[in-house]
Design an enzyme around this catalytic site. Structure first.
Site, PDB file in Angstrom:
ATOM      1  N   SER A 105      38.815  32.167  37.908  1.00  0.00           N
ATOM      2  CA  SER A 105      37.654  31.267  37.950  1.00  0.00           C
ATOM      3  C   SER A 105      37.149  30.885  36.560  1.00  0.00           C
ATOM      4  O   SER A 105      36.640  29.781  36.362  1.00  0.00           O
ATOM      5  CB  SER A 105      36.530  31.902  38.772  1.00  0.00           C
ATOM      6  OG  SER A 105      36.252  33.199  38.302  1.00  0.00           O
ATOM      7  N   HIS A 140      43.984  35.789  49.915  1.00  0.00           N
ATOM      8  CA  HIS A 140      44.943  34.682  49.718  1.00  0.00           C
ATOM      9  C   HIS A 140      45.676  34.362  51.026  1.00  0.00           C
ATOM     10  O   HIS A 140      46.783  34.874  51.245  1.00  0.00           O
ATOM     11  CB  HIS A 140      45.986  35.073  48.657  1.00  0.00           C
ATOM     12  CG  HIS A 140      45.503  34.995  47.254  1.00  0.00           C
ATOM     13  ND1 HIS A 140      45.795  33.935  46.419  1.00  0.00           N
ATOM     14  CD2 HIS A 140      44.742  35.839  46.531  1.00  0.00           C
ATOM     15  CE1 HIS A 140      45.243  34.126  45.244  1.00  0.00           C
ATOM     16  NE2 HIS A 140      44.599  35.293  45.278  1.00  0.00           N
ATOM     17  N   GLU A 198      47.387  31.916  51.816  1.00  0.00           N
ATOM     18  CA  GLU A 198      48.640  31.163  51.581  1.00  0.00           C
ATOM     19  C   GLU A 198      49.823  32.084  51.266  1.00  0.00           C
ATOM     20  O   GLU A 198      50.951  31.627  51.195  1.00  0.00           O
ATOM     21  CB  GLU A 198      48.429  30.137  50.452  1.00  0.00           C
ATOM     22  CG  GLU A 198      48.489  30.676  49.028  1.00  0.00           C
ATOM     23  CD  GLU A 198      47.261  31.478  48.587  1.00  0.00           C
ATOM     24  OE1 GLU A 198      46.370  31.752  49.425  1.00  0.00           O
ATOM     25  OE2 GLU A 198      47.221  31.858  47.396  1.00  0.00           O
ATOM     26  N   CYS A 223      39.591  33.058  47.157  1.00  0.00           N
ATOM     27  CA  CYS A 223      39.557  33.994  46.032  1.00  0.00           C
ATOM     28  C   CYS A 223      38.795  33.372  44.846  1.00  0.00           C
ATOM     29  O   CYS A 223      37.593  33.201  44.945  1.00  0.00           O
ATOM     30  CB  CYS A 223      40.973  34.433  45.686  1.00  0.00           C
ATOM     31  SG  CYS A 223      40.996  36.066  44.964  1.00  0.00           S
ATOM     32  N   GLY A 278      43.188  32.153  41.631  1.00  0.00           N
ATOM     33  CA  GLY A 278      43.666  32.053  40.251  1.00  0.00           C
ATOM     34  C   GLY A 278      42.673  32.772  39.380  1.00  0.00           C
ATOM     35  O   GLY A 278      42.399  33.955  39.588  1.00  0.00           O
ATOM     36  N   ILE A 286      43.957  40.166  45.951  1.00  0.00           N
ATOM     37  CA  ILE A 286      44.431  40.336  44.564  1.00  0.00           C
ATOM     38  C   ILE A 286      43.254  40.090  43.616  1.00  0.00           C
ATOM     39  O   ILE A 286      42.735  38.986  43.543  1.00  0.00           O
ATOM     40  CB  ILE A 286      45.553  39.323  44.226  1.00  0.00           C
ATOM     41  CG1 ILE A 286      46.707  39.424  45.233  1.00  0.00           C
ATOM     42  CG2 ILE A 286      46.059  39.534  42.799  1.00  0.00           C
ATOM     43  CD1 ILE A 286      47.706  38.279  45.144  1.00  0.00           C
ATOM     44  N   ARG A 287      42.812  41.130  42.931  1.00  0.00           N
ATOM     45  CA  ARG A 287      41.624  41.021  42.054  1.00  0.00           C
ATOM     46  C   ARG A 287      40.539  40.199  42.752  1.00  0.00           C
ATOM     47  O   ARG A 287      39.951  39.270  42.194  1.00  0.00           O
ATOM     48  CB  ARG A 287      41.999  40.375  40.699  1.00  0.00           C
ATOM     49  CG  ARG A 287      42.920  41.240  39.851  1.00  0.00           C
ATOM     50  CD  ARG A 287      43.113  40.712  38.448  1.00  0.00           C
ATOM     51  NE  ARG A 287      43.586  39.343  38.453  1.00  0.00           N
ATOM     52  CZ  ARG A 287      42.910  38.301  37.978  1.00  0.00           C
ATOM     53  NH1 ARG A 287      41.736  38.481  37.424  1.00  0.00           N
ATOM     54  NH2 ARG A 287      43.415  37.111  38.046  1.00  0.00           N
TER      55      ARG A 287
HETATM   56  N1  GLN Z   1      39.559  37.768  39.711  1.00  0.00           N
HETATM   57  C1  GLN Z   1      39.777  36.353  39.738  1.00  0.00           C
HETATM   58  C2  GLN Z   1      38.560  35.585  39.223  1.00  0.00           C
HETATM   59  O1  GLN Z   1      37.603  36.157  38.936  1.00  0.00           O
HETATM   60  C3  GLN Z   1      40.131  35.899  41.142  1.00  0.00           C
HETATM   61  C4  GLN Z   1      41.464  36.466  41.565  1.00  0.00           C
HETATM   62  C5  GLN Z   1      42.229  35.615  42.502  1.00  0.00           C
HETATM   63  O2  GLN Z   1      41.931  34.427  42.712  1.00  0.00           O
HETATM   64  N2  GLN Z   1      43.269  36.202  43.048  1.00  0.00           N
HETATM   65  O3  GLN Z   1      38.595  34.403  39.125  1.00  0.00           O
END
Ligand code: GLN
Length: 201
Positions: free
Chosen positions: A51, A172, A174, A80, A49, A136-137
């Site tokens: 942080s 991820h 999941e 993540c 998500g 993802i990011r």
């Molecule tokens: N870039 C998000 C963060 O810094 C983490 C991305 C993710 O959980 N998919 O929290």
């Protein structure tokens, strides 16, 4: 396996899909929004998500100290953004880390949302078939301590790690139907519940 109850922190982020993976992997899944719920679970997932947002929301219905007290005895899996929270040494006052794993990460180091990618990982505990990991990011792992076991790498960088009661993934798990990583976490919880010493490097 069905007598194990596994919580997914439901403050923000991708918690529903984790709960589904846990249920499909054969344990009971519970979305955790209140501190009282922690008493009923054997292990906890900190989902992906954002942080910074999770850090901001913590302290209302559930606090850092509640999760830290839980993590003293029971397994926690951070994915993540959840991995960012498990680690330490981040230079960003908006993020409050648990410092449970000796790992430092660079947030968003693989690029922005549009740079999301899938890589085929080899899991050290099941090398037979590749694991399609969705990034993802994602945070990139920069430094790991001596007690960290590396369970998978992507371009020679660790992306799935374990130490003591904790498991961390920069991707991820999941988001794919492959349940091997969730099953690995369930197995770890089972072992801890049965009094086995958790694995370290
Ligand atoms: N870039 C998000 C963060 O810094 C983490 C991305 C993710 O959980 N998919 O929290």
């Amino acid at each position: 396996m069905s007598e194990l109850n596994i919580g997914v922190l439901g403050i923000q982020g991708a918690y529903e899909k984790h709960a589904l993976s846990i249920a499909l992997a054969g344990a009971n899944a519970e979305i955790i929004k209140y501190r009282e719920q922690l008493d009923q679970i054997d292990g906890l997932i900190l989902p992906g998500g954002e942080s910074t947002t999770m850090s901001k929301m913590m302290g209302f219905r559930i606090d850092y100290k509640d999760i830290l007290a839980f993590a003293e005895k029971k397994p926690v899996f951070g994915t993540c953004a959840g991995l960012i929270l498990l680690g330490k040494g981040i230079d960003d006052p908006r993020i409050h880390q648990f410092e449970l794993m000796d790992v430092s990460v660079a947030r968003n180091a693989y690029g922005s949302q549009k740079d999301s990618f899938i890589d085929n990982l080899t899991l050290v505990f099941d090398k037979e078939n590749p694991f399609h990991a969705v990034f993802i990011r994602a945070p990139q792992i920069e430094n790991i301590g001596d007690d960290i076991c590396v369970l998978a790498t992507c371009n020679n960088t660790p992306v799935l790690i374990e130490s003591n009661l904790y498991l961390g993934a920069s991707f991820h798990p999941e988001l794919t139907p492959d349940l091997r990583i969730h099953k690995y976490f369930i197995q770890k919880i089972m072992e801890v519940k049965n009094g086995k010493t958790p694995k370290s490097a």
